[in-house]
Design a protein around this motif. Structure first.
Motif, PDB file in Angstrom:
ATOM      1  N   LYS A 213      -2.755  -5.779  -4.951  1.00 22.60           N
ATOM      2  CA  LYS A 213      -2.506  -5.876  -6.383  1.00 22.60           C
ATOM      3  C   LYS A 213      -2.594  -7.315  -6.872  1.00 22.60           C
ATOM      4  O   LYS A 213      -1.921  -8.191  -6.347  1.00 22.60           O
ATOM      5  CB  LYS A 213      -1.124  -5.289  -6.699  1.00 22.60           C
ATOM      6  N   ALA A 214      -3.403  -7.537  -7.887  1.00 23.94           N
ATOM      7  CA  ALA A 214      -3.504  -8.860  -8.509  1.00 23.94           C
ATOM      8  C   ALA A 214      -2.630  -8.878  -9.767  1.00 23.94           C
ATOM      9  O   ALA A 214      -1.573  -9.500  -9.789  1.00 23.94           O
ATOM     10  CB  ALA A 214      -4.950  -9.182  -8.847  1.00 23.94           C
ATOM     11  N   HIS A 215      -3.111  -8.204 -10.825  1.00 22.89           N
ATOM     12  CA  HIS A 215      -2.339  -8.035 -12.055  1.00 22.89           C
ATOM     13  C   HIS A 215      -1.883  -9.358 -12.659  1.00 22.89           C
ATOM     14  O   HIS A 215      -0.775  -9.501 -13.144  1.00 22.89           O
ATOM     15  CB  HIS A 215      -1.116  -7.138 -11.791  1.00 22.89           C
ATOM     16  N   PHE A 216      -2.816 -10.333 -12.640  1.00 25.40           N
ATOM     17  CA  PHE A 216      -2.542 -11.645 -13.233  1.00 25.40           C
ATOM     18  C   PHE A 216      -2.939 -11.686 -14.700  1.00 25.40           C
ATOM     19  O   PHE A 216      -2.426 -12.501 -15.462  1.00 25.40           O
ATOM     20  CB  PHE A 216      -3.319 -12.738 -12.498  1.00 25.40           C
ATOM     21  N   GLY A 217      -3.897 -10.841 -15.082  1.00 24.91           N
ATOM     22  CA  GLY A 217      -4.405 -10.867 -16.444  1.00 24.91           C
ATOM     23  C   GLY A 217      -4.820  -9.495 -16.916  1.00 24.91           C
ATOM     24  O   GLY A 217      -5.046  -8.579 -16.115  1.00 24.91           O
ATOM     25  N   ALA A 218      -4.932  -9.347 -18.225  1.00 26.00           N
ATOM     26  CA  ALA A 218      -5.274  -8.061 -18.825  1.00 26.00           C
ATOM     27  C   ALA A 218      -6.747  -7.715 -18.605  1.00 26.00           C
ATOM     28  O   ALA A 218      -7.603  -8.588 -18.423  1.00 26.00           O
ATOM     29  CB  ALA A 218      -4.963  -8.105 -20.315  1.00 26.00           C
ATOM     30  N   TYR A 219      -7.032  -6.435 -18.644  1.00 23.47           N
ATOM     31  CA  TYR A 219      -8.396  -5.954 -18.472  1.00 23.47           C
ATOM     32  C   TYR A 219      -9.298  -6.545 -19.561  1.00 23.47           C
ATOM     33  O   TYR A 219      -8.964  -6.544 -20.737  1.00 23.47           O
ATOM     34  CB  TYR A 219      -8.423  -4.424 -18.558  1.00 23.47           C
TER      35      TYR A 219
ATOM     36  N   LEU B  54       3.668  -9.976  -0.333  1.00 24.43           N
ATOM     37  CA  LEU B  54       4.402  -9.588  -1.534  1.00 24.43           C
ATOM     38  C   LEU B  54       4.392  -8.069  -1.690  1.00 24.43           C
ATOM     39  O   LEU B  54       3.336  -7.434  -1.671  1.00 24.43           O
ATOM     40  CB  LEU B  54       3.785 -10.238  -2.774  1.00 24.43           C
ATOM     41  N   VAL B  55       5.569  -7.490  -1.857  1.00 25.74           N
ATOM     42  CA  VAL B  55       5.705  -6.054  -2.057  1.00 25.74           C
ATOM     43  C   VAL B  55       5.988  -5.786  -3.527  1.00 25.74           C
ATOM     44  O   VAL B  55       6.650  -6.581  -4.197  1.00 25.74           O
ATOM     45  CB  VAL B  55       6.835  -5.485  -1.178  1.00 25.74           C
ATOM     46  N   ASP B  56       5.500  -4.672  -4.032  1.00 22.81           N
ATOM     47  CA  ASP B  56       5.658  -4.334  -5.449  1.00 22.81           C
ATOM     48  C   ASP B  56       6.834  -3.371  -5.640  1.00 22.81           C
ATOM     49  O   ASP B  56       6.884  -2.307  -5.021  1.00 22.81           O
ATOM     50  CB  ASP B  56       4.364  -3.682  -5.956  1.00 22.81           C
ATOM     51  N   ASP B  57       7.783  -3.744  -6.482  1.00 25.91           N
ATOM     52  CA  ASP B  57       8.925  -2.884  -6.836  1.00 25.91           C
ATOM     53  C   ASP B  57       9.884  -2.624  -5.679  1.00 25.91           C
ATOM     54  O   ASP B  57      10.616  -1.628  -5.714  1.00 25.91           O
ATOM     55  CB  ASP B  57       8.441  -1.531  -7.377  1.00 25.91           C
ATOM     56  N   MET B  58       9.919  -3.475  -4.683  1.00 27.14           N
ATOM     57  CA  MET B  58      10.828  -3.244  -3.563  1.00 27.14           C
ATOM     58  C   MET B  58      12.204  -3.823  -3.872  1.00 27.14           C
ATOM     59  O   MET B  58      12.343  -5.016  -4.134  1.00 27.14           O
ATOM     60  CB  MET B  58      10.286  -3.884  -2.287  1.00 27.14           C
TER      61      MET B  58
ATOM     62  N   LEU C 253      -3.582 -16.079   2.852  1.00 26.58           N
ATOM     63  CA  LEU C 253      -3.694 -14.653   2.580  1.00 26.58           C
ATOM     64  C   LEU C 253      -2.565 -14.250   1.640  1.00 26.58           C
ATOM     65  O   LEU C 253      -1.386 -14.294   2.006  1.00 26.58           O
ATOM     66  CB  LEU C 253      -3.618 -13.844   3.875  1.00 26.58           C
ATOM     67  N   TYR C 254      -2.943 -13.866   0.433  1.00 25.95           N
ATOM     68  CA  TYR C 254      -1.990 -13.327  -0.523  1.00 25.95           C
ATOM     69  C   TYR C 254      -2.030 -11.819  -0.354  1.00 25.95           C
ATOM     70  O   TYR C 254      -2.848 -11.137  -0.946  1.00 25.95           O
ATOM     71  CB  TYR C 254      -2.388 -13.764  -1.938  1.00 25.95           C
ATOM     72  N   MET C 255      -1.170 -11.313   0.532  1.00 29.35           N
ATOM     73  CA  MET C 255      -1.139  -9.892   0.873  1.00 29.35           C
ATOM     74  C   MET C 255      -0.200  -9.192  -0.092  1.00 29.35           C
ATOM     75  O   MET C 255       0.996  -9.040   0.146  1.00 29.35           O
ATOM     76  CB  MET C 255      -0.664  -9.732   2.320  1.00 29.35           C
ATOM     77  N   ALA C 256      -0.754  -8.780  -1.226  1.00 28.78           N
ATOM     78  CA  ALA C 256       0.054  -8.241  -2.330  1.00 28.78           C
ATOM     79  C   ALA C 256      -0.116  -6.729  -2.408  1.00 28.78           C
ATOM     80  O   ALA C 256      -0.992  -6.215  -3.107  1.00 28.78           O
ATOM     81  CB  ALA C 256      -0.350  -8.897  -3.648  1.00 28.78           C
ATOM     82  N   HIS C 257       0.725  -6.020  -1.703  1.00 31.76           N
ATOM     83  CA  HIS C 257       0.602  -4.563  -1.649  1.00 31.76           C
ATOM     84  C   HIS C 257       0.869  -3.906  -3.001  1.00 31.76           C
ATOM     85  O   HIS C 257       1.703  -4.369  -3.780  1.00 31.76           O
ATOM     86  CB  HIS C 257       1.570  -3.997  -0.618  1.00 31.76           C
ATOM     87  N   TYR C 258       0.165  -2.803  -3.244  1.00 30.31           N
ATOM     88  CA  TYR C 258       0.506  -1.937  -4.373  1.00 30.31           C
ATOM     89  C   TYR C 258       1.817  -1.201  -4.063  1.00 30.31           C
ATOM     90  O   TYR C 258       2.597  -0.895  -4.961  1.00 30.31           O
ATOM     91  CB  TYR C 258      -0.607  -0.928  -4.639  1.00 30.31           C
TER      92      TYR C 258
ATOM     93  N   PRO D 224      -1.747   1.816  -8.453  1.00 31.34           N
ATOM     94  CA  PRO D 224      -2.910   2.658  -8.199  1.00 31.34           C
ATOM     95  C   PRO D 224      -2.783   4.022  -8.864  1.00 31.34           C
ATOM     96  O   PRO D 224      -1.669   4.511  -9.084  1.00 31.34           O
ATOM     97  CB  PRO D 224      -2.903   2.800  -6.667  1.00 31.34           C
ATOM     98  N   ALA D 225      -3.917   4.620  -9.185  1.00 34.07           N
ATOM     99  CA  ALA D 225      -3.896   6.007  -9.660  1.00 34.07           C
ATOM    100  C   ALA D 225      -3.536   6.931  -8.509  1.00 34.07           C
ATOM    101  O   ALA D 225      -2.911   7.975  -8.699  1.00 34.07           O
ATOM    102  CB  ALA D 225      -5.258   6.383 -10.239  1.00 34.07           C
ATOM    103  N   SER D 226      -3.930   6.518  -7.297  1.00 32.28           N
ATOM    104  CA  SER D 226      -3.606   7.275  -6.093  1.00 32.28           C
ATOM    105  C   SER D 226      -3.696   6.350  -4.891  1.00 32.28           C
ATOM    106  O   SER D 226      -4.549   5.473  -4.832  1.00 32.28           O
ATOM    107  CB  SER D 226      -4.572   8.454  -5.912  1.00 32.28           C
ATOM    108  N   TYR D 227      -2.808   6.564  -3.913  1.00 32.19           N
ATOM    109  CA  TYR D 227      -2.869   5.826  -2.655  1.00 32.19           C
ATOM    110  C   TYR D 227      -3.805   6.507  -1.654  1.00 32.19           C
ATOM    111  O   TYR D 227      -4.070   5.959  -0.590  1.00 32.19           O
ATOM    112  CB  TYR D 227      -1.480   5.756  -2.017  1.00 32.19           C
ATOM    113  N   LEU D 228      -4.294   7.691  -2.011  1.00 31.55           N
ATOM    114  CA  LEU D 228      -5.046   8.507  -1.066  1.00 31.55           C
ATOM    115  C   LEU D 228      -6.531   8.187  -1.114  1.00 31.55           C
ATOM    116  O   LEU D 228      -7.187   8.356  -2.152  1.00 31.55           O
ATOM    117  CB  LEU D 228      -4.819   9.986  -1.354  1.00 31.55           C
TER     118      LEU D 228
END
Length: 514
Positions: free
Chosen positions: A160-166, A36-40, A249-254, A190-194
């Motif tokens: 990236k999971a992002h299934f539920g709130a912090y 799964l790609v994010d925002d593609m 494998l749920y490969m969920a990229h940021y 992410p705050a940074s990919y680096l």
């Protein structure tokens, strides 16, 4: 036994073990990789998902997607929701967003992320996301990963999971049926990919975006988050093989979500082609994602897992179509209209491919329209899991008939989207807040709740959604508005609230031109 004989005996054992594994693997439950790609966006690839190659397709370099497409079945009418968390919850629950009510992205417990509007208020949606047990303002459901784990799968959440709130149960993927969690939390990006920046982590100042767990081993190195996640994922695939378990494998990229940090491996070629630095960085993000796909596919080949591993490629919502992207707002997903946050095609139509060894036919194309919640019953059927119980009612329908026969089309199918939320507070136009829509066959009706307006499009003839046919076909509008209203009521879909009266906006079939 001399040394030469011992060595030959050792080779014989290795050969026998390999054959035994291959034979066993050919009859066991299939492995599954859900990439799964994010925002593609639909066009953010050198693989065309339209009937022709576009300028946008030529802009990106995704050789591994191109190669994968030759081995897979491509879906050109695949849909998600317009925002990330609703799509991920639909995937993990099989529920339409109208039913699960996690209709916007989640952040902190009990806190709405919606912008404020002068006329409409957002309904009390499930701001805490997905939960496996009762929790306030959450949808309670049996997660897909839990069903797979209960049926013997080694389940890996990577990225990236992002299934539920912090601060909620669902923020931790380990509470949702995942055996392993690599980098997943309540963070939406992410705050940074680096890695050299520790992915943005600062011990003196907590940042939810920098909460990327189990990735400290990469801190301070010169690597990029996308490649680090792929490497970690493959290590866990090694573990699954050692345990002799099928894996999910749920490969969920940021990637390819903001921020557009520079991936030095790929960016220079795009700079040389004349793109702005942010746009070149975006293109590099896409190519880095593609490289990780290639690495996973090579892993399957090297470990003789290709014949028993299902691979799905999908994105969670439409492409981001505003600055710092190059060009005018909402032009980045051409020929589609709009982008992330919108119920126009640019916000919900996704690049999707499926390779199911022995079932799908390489290089074929399906025009059947599908939606994210369909993956729940589909993957379980593909895994041979037919008898399972869920807390929730499943809205998704199995895609297996279309995987077996790419020419099959069900134009009676009804898809519904519900976004009674306010993403941007009116910025970037009126098409990224307070909307609901329906598609049946080639016809799509969009209800703009703030303006009391219904728009009708024939998607087959007008993929760009340039010609509103509402006035030309009032009876069609009436039929679809009535059906959309029925579906919203059946699924418990929420509507925005008129601040002046405290009442909800009218249902689609109550609008004057319906």
């Amino acid at each position: 036994m001399n040394k030469k004989t011992s060595f030959l005996f050792f080779l014989l054992l290795i050969s026998f073990a390999g054959k035994t594994y291959a034979q066993k693997n050919s009859t066991s439950k299939p492995n599954i990789i859900f990439f799964l790609v994010d925002d593609m966006g639909w066009q953010d690839s050198s693989v065309p998902f339209w009937d022709s190659t576009t300028t946008q397709n030529k802009k990106f370099q995704t050789p591994n997607m191109v190669q994968f497409a030759t081995t897979a079945e491509k879906f050109t009418n695949a849909y998600s929701t317009p925002i990330c968390t609703p799509s991920r919850v639909s995937l993990m629950t099989g529920m339409n967003a109208a039913r699960h009510r996690v209709t916007n992205w989640t952040a902190y417990k009990n806190r709405s992320v919606d912008a404020r509007d002068s006329l409409l208020a957002v309904p009390k949606w499930n701001v805490n996301g997905l939960s496996p047990k009762p929790q306030e303002r959450s949808v309670v459901a049996t997660p897909l990963a839990q069903v797979l784990e209960d049926n013997g799968y080694f389940t890996i959440q990577c990225g990236k999971a992002h299934f539920g709130a912090y601060g909620t149960i669902g923020a931790n993927p380990l509470n949702l049926g995942f055996t392993k969690n690599i980098g997943g939390s309540a963070a939406g990006n992410p705050a940074s990919y680096l890695a050299e920046d520790d992915f943005g982590w600062n011990p003196k100042h907590f940042n939810i975006k920098a909460d990327i767990p189990n990735m400290k081993e990469y801190w301070g190195t010169k690597t990029f988050l996308t490649e680090d996640l792929a490497q970690s994922a493959m290590r866990e695939l090694d573990t699954a093989q050692m345990l002799d378990k099928p894996f999910f494998l749920y490969m969920a990229h940021y990637a390819v979500h903001l921020p557009y940090n520079v991936d030095k491996r790929f960016i220079q070629k795009y700079i040389d082609e004349g793109y702005t630095k942010p746009e070149a960085a975006y293109c590099a993000l896409v190519e880095g994602m593609d490289k990780s796909l290639g690495e996973l596919l090579n892993y399957l080949k090297q470990h003789h897992l290709e014949k028993n591993t299902i691979v799905v490629f999908m994105s969670d919502n439409g492409g981001y179509s505003h600055a710092p992207r190059e060009g005018k707002d909402n032009t980045q997903n051409y020929p589609l209209k709009g982008g992330k946050g919108s119920l126009y095609e640019g916000g919900i139509r996704e690049p999707m491919m499926v390779r199911w060894p022995g079932v799908t036919t390489a290089g074929t194309v399906s025009k059947q329209y599908t939606i994210m919640e369909d993956f729940y019953p589909t993957l379980l059927e593909m895994a041979g899991i037919r008898h399972y119980k869920t807390i929730q009612r499943i809205d998704g329908e199995s895609m297996v008939p279309y995987l077996k026969n790419p020419k099959a089309v069900n134009d009676k199918r009804v898809l519904v989207w519900n976004y009674p939320n306010d993403w941007t507070g009116g910025n970037w136009g009126e098409d990224n807040s307070f909307m609901t829509a329906i598609r049946k066959g080639d016809w799509k009706l969009i209800y703009f709740e703030k303006y009391g307006r219904l728009e009708l499009y024939n998607i087959k003839d007008d993929i760009k959604e340039q010609n509103d046919l509402a006035k030309k076909y009032p009876q069609r509008v009436k039929e679809l508005a009535k059906l959309l209203t029925k579906k919203l009521k059946e699924e418990g879909g929420q509507l925005p609230i008129i601040k002046a009266t405290g009442k909800t906006v009218p249902y689609p079939d109550e609008i004057g031109n319906s």
